[in-house]
Design an enzyme around this catalytic site. Sequence first.
Site, mmCIF file in Angstrom:
data_model
loop_
_atom_site.group_PDB
_atom_site.id
_atom_site.type_symbol
_atom_site.label_atom_id
_atom_site.label_comp_id
_atom_site.label_asym_id
_atom_site.label_seq_id
_atom_site.Cartn_x
_atom_site.Cartn_y
_atom_site.Cartn_z
ATOM 1 N N GLY A 155 0.846 -1.196 0.000
ATOM 2 C CA GLY A 155 0.000 0.000 0.000
ATOM 3 C C GLY A 155 0.875 1.237 0.000
ATOM 4 C CE1 TYR A 186 -11.208 3.612 8.704
ATOM 5 C CE2 TYR A 186 -10.128 2.167 7.137
ATOM 6 C CZ TYR A 186 -10.065 3.169 8.093
ATOM 7 O OH TYR A 186 -8.853 3.696 8.443
ATOM 8 C CD GLN A 203 -3.539 10.901 4.231
ATOM 9 O OE1 GLN A 203 -4.355 10.062 4.627
ATOM 10 N NE2 GLN A 203 -3.512 12.132 4.690
ATOM 11 C CG LEU A 204 0.440 5.612 6.895
ATOM 12 C CD1 LEU A 204 1.059 6.731 7.720
ATOM 13 C CD2 LEU A 204 -0.422 4.709 7.770
ATOM 14 C CG ASP A 247 -0.333 0.493 -3.851
ATOM 15 O OD1 ASP A 247 -0.288 1.380 -2.979
ATOM 16 O OD2 ASP A 247 -1.411 -0.018 -4.238
ATOM 17 C CE LYS A 291 -7.988 -0.113 8.928
ATOM 18 N NZ LYS A 291 -6.686 -0.668 8.485
#
Length: 314
Positions: A6, A141, A10-11, A32, A145
Amino acid sequence: TILVIGACGQLGSELTLELREMYGGAHVVAADIQYPKQADLRESGPFEIVDVLTPQHLSDLASRYQFTQIYHLAAILSATGEKNPKFAWRLNMDGLFNVLDFALEQKVQKVYWPSSIAVFGPSTPRQNTPQDTIMDPNTVYGISKQAGERWCDYYFNKYGLDVRSLRYPGLIGYKALPGGGTTDYAVDIYHQALAKGTYKCFLSEHTRLPMMYMPDAIKATLDLMHVPAEKVKVRSSYNLAAMSFTPQEIATSIQRHYPDFSITYEPDARQQIADSWPQTIDDRAARQDWGWRPKYDLDTMTDDMLLHLKRINN
Ligand code: VAH
């Protein structure tokens, strides 16, 4: 070698760049589902196409690299997840299982997996949300998590896999755009302040959410991954906090630089998601167990964000 799955996110993009600074570009494999658009990501070390739903992609990598750490950051975030619930569940859960099992097979020393304040729900105390409390997430989501945290704890206790995790608040950075989150407004607003001098916010003005500047999130992640295993007492996921603010407060912070900047509010479906999340988080456990301390508050983040975005845009 370190594997970042990934790495275009963003992270992931910021973590990959930081890990390459720390360990040397060649020792950090970025992976990715698509090639990075960012030149610095492409040019600073090896890149591999990996679909985390295809375990064969991971075992193919193992024939070419000896991984000591894996950062598994590939996921569908809150807003996008609500548009495609079944796929979000499949990617977030089966992706995690594939990585946990791969890490066990390859005897990987440490695994990092991000959780989120999205694991909390409408019955969770919304002020100073405790490390251990009621969790009734109502987004796919958040459900994924919460389940993921249970499985990480299980793989640690049952198989001894050293997997570590943080419940990130909304993350704000200038190096990469967020993708499909509910807190993304807090990144968009800086870009729009520079581009148009006004921002139409998709959350209402008093929506208070826990947030963090990306440098703090990166530091927390690397600090957690570097402390001795015996200091990591929470094997589900640590609460992590830096600040909480509303769209009105971040607009006011921007107006310190751009007095004419204006904001309007047009809440959309993401308002319901934001209303189900806490407003402030108690991260005492992270502070006590491994010395967590945030560096940035709203105004120092705004000053840094605008400084870098102006430089990048000119
Ligand atoms: C999202 N940015 O909005 C992510 C994060 C706490 C928010 O999990 O879905």
